[in-house]
Motif scaffolding. Sequence first.
Motif, PDB file in Angstrom:
ATOM      1  N   LEU A  46      34.949  34.232  48.747  1.00 22.60           N
ATOM      2  CA  LEU A  46      34.162  33.603  47.690  1.00 22.60           C
ATOM      3  C   LEU A  46      34.558  34.163  46.324  1.00 22.60           C
ATOM      4  O   LEU A  46      35.601  34.772  46.174  1.00 22.60           O
ATOM      5  CB  LEU A  46      32.675  33.790  47.997  1.00 22.60           C
ATOM      6  CG  LEU A  46      32.264  33.358  49.416  1.00 22.60           C
ATOM      7  CD1 LEU A  46      30.793  33.645  49.676  1.00 22.60           C
ATOM      8  CD2 LEU A  46      32.568  31.874  49.631  1.00 22.60           C
ATOM      9  N   ASP A  47      33.726  33.909  45.316  1.00 17.52           N
ATOM     10  CA  ASP A  47      33.984  34.444  43.985  1.00 17.52           C
ATOM     11  C   ASP A  47      32.660  34.878  43.368  1.00 17.52           C
ATOM     12  O   ASP A  47      31.623  34.925  44.056  1.00 17.52           O
ATOM     13  CB  ASP A  47      34.727  33.422  43.111  1.00 17.52           C
ATOM     14  CG  ASP A  47      33.944  32.138  42.849  1.00 17.52           C
ATOM     15  OD1 ASP A  47      32.695  32.133  42.998  1.00 17.52           O
ATOM     16  OD2 ASP A  47      34.569  31.131  42.469  1.00 17.52           O
ATOM     17  N   GLY A 101      41.837  38.244  40.358  1.00 10.42           N
ATOM     18  CA  GLY A 101      42.755  38.392  39.229  1.00 10.42           C
ATOM     19  C   GLY A 101      42.935  39.817  38.757  1.00 10.42           C
ATOM     20  O   GLY A 101      43.716  40.071  37.828  1.00 10.42           O
ATOM     21  N   PHE A 102      42.242  40.767  39.387  1.00 12.38           N
ATOM     22  CA  PHE A 102      42.293  42.156  38.941  1.00 12.38           C
ATOM     23  C   PHE A 102      43.416  42.957  39.588  1.00 12.38           C
ATOM     24  O   PHE A 102      43.611  44.131  39.250  1.00 12.38           O
ATOM     25  CB  PHE A 102      40.958  42.855  39.234  1.00 12.38           C
ATOM     26  CG  PHE A 102      39.815  42.403  38.366  1.00 12.38           C
ATOM     27  CD1 PHE A 102      40.026  41.647  37.224  1.00 12.38           C
ATOM     28  CD2 PHE A 102      38.512  42.747  38.693  1.00 12.38           C
ATOM     29  CE1 PHE A 102      38.968  41.243  36.420  1.00 12.38           C
ATOM     30  CE2 PHE A 102      37.448  42.347  37.896  1.00 12.38           C
ATOM     31  CZ  PHE A 102      37.677  41.596  36.753  1.00 12.38           C
ATOM     32  N   TRP A 151      40.845  46.432  41.746  1.00 12.50           N
ATOM     33  CA  TRP A 151      39.624  45.665  41.459  1.00 12.50           C
ATOM     34  C   TRP A 151      38.556  46.572  40.873  1.00 12.50           C
ATOM     35  O   TRP A 151      37.888  46.213  39.894  1.00 12.50           O
ATOM     36  CB  TRP A 151      39.105  45.034  42.742  1.00 12.50           C
ATOM     37  CG  TRP A 151      39.959  43.978  43.352  1.00 12.50           C
ATOM     38  CD1 TRP A 151      41.176  43.528  42.903  1.00 12.50           C
ATOM     39  CD2 TRP A 151      39.666  43.238  44.533  1.00 12.50           C
ATOM     40  NE1 TRP A 151      41.653  42.554  43.739  1.00 12.50           N
ATOM     41  CE2 TRP A 151      40.750  42.351  44.747  1.00 12.50           C
ATOM     42  CE3 TRP A 151      38.607  43.230  45.429  1.00 12.50           C
ATOM     43  CZ2 TRP A 151      40.781  41.466  45.820  1.00 12.50           C
ATOM     44  CZ3 TRP A 151      38.636  42.355  46.511  1.00 12.50           C
ATOM     45  CH2 TRP A 151      39.707  41.478  46.700  1.00 12.50           C
ATOM     46  N   ALA A 152      38.377  47.739  41.490  1.00 10.19           N
ATOM     47  CA  ALA A 152      37.333  48.661  41.040  1.00 10.19           C
ATOM     48  C   ALA A 152      37.592  49.134  39.613  1.00 10.19           C
ATOM     49  O   ALA A 152      36.668  49.181  38.779  1.00 10.19           O
ATOM     50  CB  ALA A 152      37.241  49.854  41.986  1.00 10.19           C
ATOM     51  N   ASP A 201      45.185  33.323  45.784  1.00 10.22           N
ATOM     52  CA  ASP A 201      44.125  34.273  45.451  1.00 10.22           C
ATOM     53  C   ASP A 201      43.416  34.749  46.713  1.00 10.22           C
ATOM     54  O   ASP A 201      43.096  35.936  46.852  1.00 10.22           O
ATOM     55  CB  ASP A 201      43.102  33.630  44.503  1.00 10.22           C
ATOM     56  CG  ASP A 201      43.562  33.671  43.057  1.00 10.22           C
ATOM     57  OD1 ASP A 201      44.703  34.088  42.797  1.00 10.22           O
ATOM     58  OD2 ASP A 201      42.768  33.260  42.176  1.00 10.22           O
ATOM     59  N   VAL A 202      43.169  33.835  47.639  1.00  7.14           N
ATOM     60  CA  VAL A 202      42.514  34.218  48.888  1.00  7.14           C
ATOM     61  C   VAL A 202      43.452  35.090  49.716  1.00  7.14           C
ATOM     62  O   VAL A 202      43.018  36.076  50.333  1.00  7.14           O
ATOM     63  CB  VAL A 202      42.057  32.976  49.676  1.00  7.14           C
ATOM     64  CG1 VAL A 202      41.381  33.384  50.980  1.00  7.14           C
ATOM     65  CG2 VAL A 202      41.103  32.127  48.831  1.00  7.14           C
ATOM     66  N   VAL A 203      44.737  34.751  49.727  1.00  7.48           N
ATOM     67  CA  VAL A 203      45.718  35.611  50.402  1.00  7.48           C
ATOM     68  C   VAL A 203      45.688  37.013  49.797  1.00  7.48           C
ATOM     69  O   VAL A 203      45.671  38.021  50.524  1.00  7.48           O
ATOM     70  CB  VAL A 203      47.133  35.006  50.302  1.00  7.48           C
ATOM     71  CG1 VAL A 203      48.182  36.010  50.782  1.00  7.48           C
ATOM     72  CG2 VAL A 203      47.233  33.723  51.120  1.00  7.48           C
ATOM     73  N   LEU A 204      45.652  37.086  48.476  1.00  3.71           N
ATOM     74  CA  LEU A 204      45.589  38.382  47.804  1.00  3.71           C
ATOM     75  C   LEU A 204      44.345  39.140  48.227  1.00  3.71           C
ATOM     76  O   LEU A 204      44.391  40.350  48.472  1.00  3.71           O
ATOM     77  CB  LEU A 204      45.605  38.165  46.290  1.00  3.71           C
ATOM     78  CG  LEU A 204      45.667  39.391  45.376  1.00  3.71           C
ATOM     79  CD1 LEU A 204      46.360  39.025  44.070  1.00  3.71           C
ATOM     80  CD2 LEU A 204      44.275  39.941  45.076  1.00  3.71           C
TER      81      LEU A 204
END
Length: 237
Positions: A20-21, A43-44, A51-52, A153-156
Motif C-alpha cells: 500500500l502507500d 521513493g525513499f 526509508w527510515a 515500486d512494489v518490487v522495490l
Amino acid sequence: MSGKNLELLLLLLLLHALPLDGSMWAAQLDLLPGATYAPTLYGFGDRVEDWAAEALKLPRGNQVIVVGCSVGGSCALEVAALAPERVAGLVLIGTKAARRSDPAFHATAVKALREQGLESAWREWWEPAFSTAASPAIIARARRILMRQPLEDVVLGVEAFHTRQSRDDVLSTFSGPVHMVTGADDVLPGLATSSKQADMAPNGCLHVIPECGHYVPMERPEALNSTIRQLIDQIAT
C-alpha cells in the motif's frame, strides 16, 4: 509544562504496509491535526534503513510517535535505532522485529511480481491477509491503492522487506512505550510472536484486535485510533 501543551509538541509519523502507500492511514490523519505525516516510502530508497532516514526528516521536532504496519513497523524500528532520543513511543502493527533470511522466497516473489503482475500478487499474498470479517469495501479500497502503484515500486518494497535487518536489539533496548498491535486473525506474524515481542520490550504492552487481520489501520481503524490516543495521553501526562 501542562499535558495539553506537551501534546501540541507531539508529532505522529505513520509508516505504511506493503503493498500500500501513505493513503492507508486516512482514518488516522486527524489524531494530531497538522502534526501528522504519512509518507509513501517507496521513493525513499531500496532499503528499509533508507526509508527510515528519509521519513525521519519529515517531522520537525523531538517528540515523535512512530506508528508502523508490517514492513512499516520494521521501518519504525529503524527510526528508533537512528534517533532514539526523538522517538517518544512506538506503535508496531503486525510487525516482526526478527528477520529470517529466505533468499529462495525473496527471488521467487520478485520474479512472480515481474512476470505475473500486481493482480496475481494481490490474490496470492495480500488479499488473504485480511480477516474474513473485513468489509468487502475496505478490501476493495486496499486493492485500488495497490493497483495505482507502479510495479517497480512494489518490487522495490518487496526487496526492502526481504533485506531488512533483524531489530530484536532495538525492541529489547528501546526505553519508551511500545504498543504491539495484532489482529486476532493475523498470521503475519501472528499472536504468539506479537505477544513475545510485547514482553521483550522494556515498556511494552499487547493489543489484540478481534475479527481483524493484518491491516488493522484499515480493517479496524477505531480500535487502532483508541490505542494511539492512549499513547498520546500516556506521553502527554
